[in-house]
Design a protein around this motif. Structure first.
Motif, PDB file in Angstrom:
ATOM      1  N   MET A  52      26.169  30.685  39.520  1.00  0.00           N
ATOM      2  CA  MET A  52      26.867  31.962  39.352  1.00  0.00           C
ATOM      3  C   MET A  52      28.166  31.916  40.154  1.00  0.00           C
ATOM      4  SD  MET A  52      25.204  35.632  40.320  1.00  0.00           S
ATOM      5  CE  MET A  52      26.175  37.119  40.514  1.00  0.00           C
ATOM      6  N   ALA A  53      29.294  32.024  39.447  1.00  0.00           N
ATOM      7  CA  ALA A  53      30.581  31.901  40.120  1.00  0.00           C
ATOM      8  C   ALA A  53      31.168  33.253  40.492  1.00  0.00           C
ATOM      9  CB  ALA A  53      31.563  31.141  39.244  1.00  0.00           C
ATOM     10  N   HIS A  54      30.807  34.283  39.747  1.00  0.00           N
ATOM     11  CA  HIS A  54      31.306  35.626  40.065  1.00  0.00           C
ATOM     12  C   HIS A  54      30.314  36.655  39.544  1.00  0.00           C
ATOM     13  CE1 HIS A  54      32.553  37.034  36.076  1.00  0.00           C
ATOM     14  NE2 HIS A  54      32.727  35.765  35.826  1.00  0.00           N
ATOM     15  N   PRO A  55      30.358  37.866  40.108  1.00  0.00           N
ATOM     16  CA  PRO A  55      29.266  38.803  39.841  1.00  0.00           C
ATOM     17  C   PRO A  55      29.371  39.607  38.541  1.00  0.00           C
ATOM     18  CG  PRO A  55      30.667  39.625  41.599  1.00  0.00           C
ATOM     19  CD  PRO A  55      31.260  38.343  41.163  1.00  0.00           C
ATOM     20  N   LEU A  56      30.454  39.484  37.802  1.00  0.00           N
ATOM     21  CA  LEU A  56      30.547  40.286  36.577  1.00  0.00           C
ATOM     22  C   LEU A  56      30.115  39.438  35.386  1.00  0.00           C
ATOM     23  CD1 LEU A  56      33.897  42.122  37.354  1.00  0.00           C
ATOM     24  CD2 LEU A  56      31.612  43.115  37.384  1.00  0.00           C
ATOM     25  N   MET A  59      31.674  38.983  31.620  1.00  0.00           N
ATOM     26  CA  MET A  59      33.082  39.371  31.583  1.00  0.00           C
ATOM     27  C   MET A  59      33.937  38.134  31.301  1.00  0.00           C
ATOM     28  SD  MET A  59      35.336  41.236  34.524  1.00  0.00           S
ATOM     29  CE  MET A  59      37.079  40.878  34.663  1.00  0.00           C
ATOM     30  N   GLN A  61      37.813  36.346  31.144  1.00  0.00           N
ATOM     31  CA  GLN A  61      39.114  36.475  31.797  1.00  0.00           C
ATOM     32  C   GLN A  61      40.085  37.160  30.843  1.00  0.00           C
ATOM     33  OE1 GLN A  61      39.231  35.104  35.016  1.00  0.00           O
ATOM     34  NE2 GLN A  61      41.033  36.378  35.226  1.00  0.00           N
ATOM     35  N   ARG A  62      40.723  38.194  31.343  1.00  0.00           N
ATOM     36  CA  ARG A  62      41.638  38.967  30.524  1.00  0.00           C
ATOM     37  C   ARG A  62      42.947  38.194  30.326  1.00  0.00           C
ATOM     38  NH1 ARG A  62      41.176  43.048  33.591  1.00  0.00           N
ATOM     39  NH2 ARG A  62      43.061  42.605  34.751  1.00  0.00           N
TER      40      ARG A  62
ATOM     41  N   THR B 193      31.009  48.758  43.302  1.00  0.00           N
ATOM     42  CA  THR B 193      30.760  47.611  42.435  1.00  0.00           C
ATOM     43  C   THR B 193      31.957  46.666  42.465  1.00  0.00           C
ATOM     44  OG1 THR B 193      29.620  49.135  40.963  1.00  0.00           O
ATOM     45  CG2 THR B 193      30.150  46.958  40.059  1.00  0.00           C
ATOM     46  N   TYR B 194      31.682  45.356  42.445  1.00  0.00           N
ATOM     47  CA  TYR B 194      32.770  44.376  42.343  1.00  0.00           C
ATOM     48  C   TYR B 194      33.602  44.696  41.087  1.00  0.00           C
ATOM     49  CZ  TYR B 194      35.195  39.934  42.053  1.00  0.00           C
ATOM     50  OH  TYR B 194      36.170  38.966  41.996  1.00  0.00           O
ATOM     51  N   SER B 208      35.228  36.235  45.114  1.00  0.00           N
ATOM     52  CA  SER B 208      34.144  36.690  44.236  1.00  0.00           C
ATOM     53  C   SER B 208      33.237  37.699  44.943  1.00  0.00           C
ATOM     54  CB  SER B 208      33.319  35.498  43.724  1.00  0.00           C
ATOM     55  OG  SER B 208      32.401  35.054  44.704  1.00  0.00           O
ATOM     56  N   THR B 238      40.264  40.587  37.998  1.00  0.00           N
ATOM     57  CA  THR B 238      38.837  40.914  37.990  1.00  0.00           C
ATOM     58  C   THR B 238      38.609  42.428  38.045  1.00  0.00           C
ATOM     59  OG1 THR B 238      38.695  40.702  40.399  1.00  0.00           O
ATOM     60  CG2 THR B 238      38.177  38.745  39.103  1.00  0.00           C
ATOM     61  N   SER B 239      39.668  43.190  37.865  1.00  0.00           N
ATOM     62  CA  SER B 239      39.527  44.644  37.814  1.00  0.00           C
ATOM     63  C   SER B 239      38.860  45.010  36.486  1.00  0.00           C
ATOM     64  CB  SER B 239      40.920  45.266  37.909  1.00  0.00           C
ATOM     65  OG  SER B 239      40.863  46.646  37.671  1.00  0.00           O
ATOM     66  N   VAL B 240      37.919  45.950  36.552  1.00  0.00           N
ATOM     67  CA  VAL B 240      37.125  46.269  35.366  1.00  0.00           C
ATOM     68  C   VAL B 240      37.763  47.411  34.577  1.00  0.00           C
ATOM     69  CG1 VAL B 240      34.897  47.142  34.602  1.00  0.00           C
ATOM     70  CG2 VAL B 240      35.012  45.433  36.400  1.00  0.00           C
ATOM     71  N   LEU B 432      26.683  39.446  46.910  1.00  0.00           N
ATOM     72  CA  LEU B 432      26.422  38.282  46.054  1.00  0.00           C
ATOM     73  C   LEU B 432      26.204  38.727  44.609  1.00  0.00           C
ATOM     74  CD1 LEU B 432      24.063  36.271  48.429  1.00  0.00           C
ATOM     75  CD2 LEU B 432      26.402  35.638  47.790  1.00  0.00           C
ATOM     76  N   ALA B 433      25.521  39.872  44.429  1.00  0.00           N
ATOM     77  CA  ALA B 433      25.231  40.359  43.080  1.00  0.00           C
ATOM     78  C   ALA B 433      26.290  41.323  42.565  1.00  0.00           C
ATOM     79  CB  ALA B 433      23.854  41.019  43.072  1.00  0.00           C
ATOM     80  N   GLY B 434      27.301  41.649  43.374  1.00  0.00           N
ATOM     81  CA  GLY B 434      28.383  42.537  42.935  1.00  0.00           C
ATOM     82  C   GLY B 434      27.969  43.988  42.806  1.00  0.00           C
ATOM     83  N   GLN B 458      25.053  47.944  39.001  1.00  0.00           N
ATOM     84  CA  GLN B 458      26.516  47.990  38.889  1.00  0.00           C
ATOM     85  C   GLN B 458      26.962  49.339  38.302  1.00  0.00           C
ATOM     86  OE1 GLN B 458      27.818  44.319  36.973  1.00  0.00           O
ATOM     87  NE2 GLN B 458      27.698  43.252  38.927  1.00  0.00           N
ATOM     88  N   PHE B 459      28.023  49.878  38.854  1.00  0.00           N
ATOM     89  CA  PHE B 459      28.649  51.138  38.434  1.00  0.00           C
ATOM     90  C   PHE B 459      27.750  52.366  38.619  1.00  0.00           C
ATOM     91  CE2 PHE B 459      30.596  47.620  36.113  1.00  0.00           C
ATOM     92  CZ  PHE B 459      31.857  47.688  36.671  1.00  0.00           C
TER      93      PHE B 459
END
Lengths: 96, 486
Positions: A52-56, A59, A61-62, B193-194, B208, B238-240, B432-434, B458-459
């Motif tokens: 797991m490289a990132h938590p989303l 998702m 990459q935009r 949330t991340y 991350s 990485t903005s949602v 770690l889990a965001g 999340q959220f």
């Protein structure tokens, strides 16, 4: 100790960090404790697990149109530079 | 009048009723900051002139019948957020001379919300620390006991709000750096949330994991600031892209029927008895408010700290490679050649803990060790995230302590990095889990505050805030002030 003085010298060179002579031994000690501590990860069964490289999750990459959005602010940015001349960043001579 | 005993929401209401002007409030807090002098060392930079200009503008807005709930309310920013034309140091010698050419999105948004900038708060160097002792500008002291640490890395923000030097402050949280100092100083702190809050202009530590958030006196204040800070930002990749609920409007959501999972792994060995008792007391209060409490197990969670101490240093070693002594930041005297310039500027510009993390990261990413450490840690990170996901199939929120002990003494844990790292044993999992997570005060142990922690899917920030708001309507731990600063 997991890491020796020599290992610290080597890592510091890779990381472009000058470490004082008298600090090599203390860093070898504290880095060894950290590496020994993270060794416990070996106890987890992860054969079928994806990294797991990132938590989303899910998702992507935009992307955006490749259009110029920022204006030239070189003078403003160079106010923070240690040494500039004629809009250029100065460094020690590289080519003799 | 004791303006510093009021919450940001209460100050905002007083401003709109014209009971006080923003300039009066600003002068009140500036005087308290000045009075705190070197005692707490909470601020790196005090922006008195800027604050008064902000306040005059806010007063004009209010006089014209405009402005929102935060217009004219003074706040402080952690010195990790870039502020245009103002020193932004990250509490490092490396950036001790850095005046940011631009504002972070968080700063821009809170300025647009009408807040008044009192100054920039002290922190652990580059946010690497759990006690605020790694700052180039010296340790911050805990207003509840000045021989103790305020926690870290947002220790200056925590001390400033706890001592009533600012009604609220921003922070960042990579492994607990908002929640742990909030717990140790009796504040409400939320890490969203991340991806919820833009990281643009927030000096990167571990990309991350890093998220911006709030340290405040109440869940209501945290809701107000978080609403103003959150939202999509095209400048952070990485903005949602997701609408932000009005967290303040959601505060009154009923707590009855909320399913709260108590994390079994958080109540074992290492949790100090007084802290355990206070946190269990908070759980009883949630039960009385109608929450359904069950015990849950997250078996991979005890591996959070070792996972973090591979992932975070790896990302930090990459992020901090930008500090090369060439374009901005510290440069050593008379470099002999380029290699000398790099190594001496970095060797002299970074403190020991930052060096230790850069070297840990360099080691775990180096050829021959990458799979054994970095890849392995990323896989364990998946296991931890999966544990959370499974837990949230049966509960709405997870519950536990925020930190294993109340504030410890300055100097007590500086000799062994691993002992220091274990302060974040309960907070790292959410990073770690965001996941969004919040700490709120729930008692005093020998005169020192302790906090409980809520973690949500999340959220789910609204649910964290409304549950805490319900708790705070029935209790007054969040209204306590350190006796020396009341």
């Amino acid at each position: 100790m997991t890491l020796t003085r020599h290992d610290v010298e080597n890592i510091a060179r890779l990381a472009r960090l000058q470490i004082r002579e008298d600090q090599l031994e203390p860093f070898a000690g504290s880095l060894s404790r950290i590496i020994d501590f993270v060794e416990q990860l070996g106890s987890a069964a992860t054969d079928q697990v994806e990294p797991m490289a990132h938590p989303l999750q899910g998702m992507v990459q935009r992307l955006r149109e490749d259009q110029v959005e920022a204006s030239d602010q070189r003078d403003l940015f160079q106010q923070n530079a240690p040494e500039v001349a004629a809009g250029l960043y100065l460094v020690p001579r590289v080519i003799e | 009048m004791s303006f510093h005993a009021l919450t940001a929401a209460e100050l905002g209401r007083a401003l709109r009723r014209r009971e006080v002007s923003s300039l009066e409030l600003t002068d009140h807090f500036l005087a308290r900051i000045e009075g705190s002098g070197t005692r707490l060392n909470a601020f790196v930079t005090v922006t008195a002139e800027r604050a008064r200009a902000d306040a005059r503008r806010a007063d004009a807005e209010i006089a014209a019948g405009r402005g929102g709930p935060l217009t004219g309310v003074p706040i402080a920013h952690k010195d990790i957020f870039c502020t245009a034309g103002i020193l932004t140091t990250c509490s490092s010698r490396m950036l001790a001379n850095f005046t940011s050419p631009y504002d972070a999105t968080v700063v821009e948004k809170l300025t647009a919300a009408g807040t008044v900038l009192l100054g920039k708060t002290n922190m652990d160097e580059f946010a690497m620390g759990s006690s605020n002792e790694t700052s180039y500008f010296g340790p911050v002291r805990n207003p509840w006991d000045e021989a103790r640490v305020p926690g870290g890395s947002s220790g200056g923000s925590a001390a400033a709000v706890a001592a009533g030097l600012a009604p609220a402050a921003t922070g960042t949280d990579t492994g607990g750096s908002i929640r742990q100092p909030a717990a140790l100083t009796g504040l409400t702190g939320i890490k969203p949330t991340y991806g919820r809050v833009s990281r643009y202009g927030m000096i990167a530590f571990a990309s991350s994991l890093d998220q911006a958030g709030v340290l405040a006196r109440s869940a209501e204040d945290a809701a107000l600031l978080l609403s103003a800070m959150s939202g999509f930002d095209p400048r952070d990749s990485t903005s949602v892209e997701q609408p932000v609920p009005d967290y303040h409007a959601g505060l009154e959501a009923p707590l009855a029927g909320l399913r709260v999972g108590v994390i079994r792994e958080f109540f074992g060995e290492g949790l100090e008895a007084g802290t355990a008792a206070a946190v269990t007391g908070a759980l009883d209060q949630f039960k009385r408010l109608g929450a359904e409490v069950v015990e849950v197990s997250l078996p991979a969670l005890p591996l959070s700290v070792p996972t973090y101490y591979v992932v975070a240093p790896a990302e930090c070693s990459s992020n901090l490679s930008r500090f090369d002594g060439i374009r901005f930041g510290y440069r050593c005297e008379s470099p002999r050649d380029l290699y000398d310039l790099y190594t001496r500027s970095r060797g002299e510009g970074f403190g020991d803990e930052v060096k230790r993390r850069i070297m840990t990261g360099t080691y775990v990413l180096s050829a021959g060790y990458y799979d054994a450490y970095y890849l392995k840690a990323q896989k364990v990170r998946s296991l931890i995230a999966a544990d959370f996901q499974r837990a949230f199939e049966s509960v709405d929120l997870l519950f536990g302590p925020t930190a294993p002990t109340p504030a410890f003494g300055i100097g007590e844990k500086v000799d062994d990095p691993v002992t220091m790292y274990l302060n974040d044993i309960y907070t790292i999992g959410a990073n770690l889990a965001g996941l969004p997570a919040l700490s709120a005060p729930c008692g005093l142990v020998d005169g020192l505050p302790v906090g409980f922690q809520l973690i949500g899917p999340q959220f789910s920030e609204s649910r964290l805030l409304s549950a805490t708001h319900a708790y705070q309507r029935e209790t007054d731990w969040h209204r306590r002030l350190p006796p020396a600063w009341a």
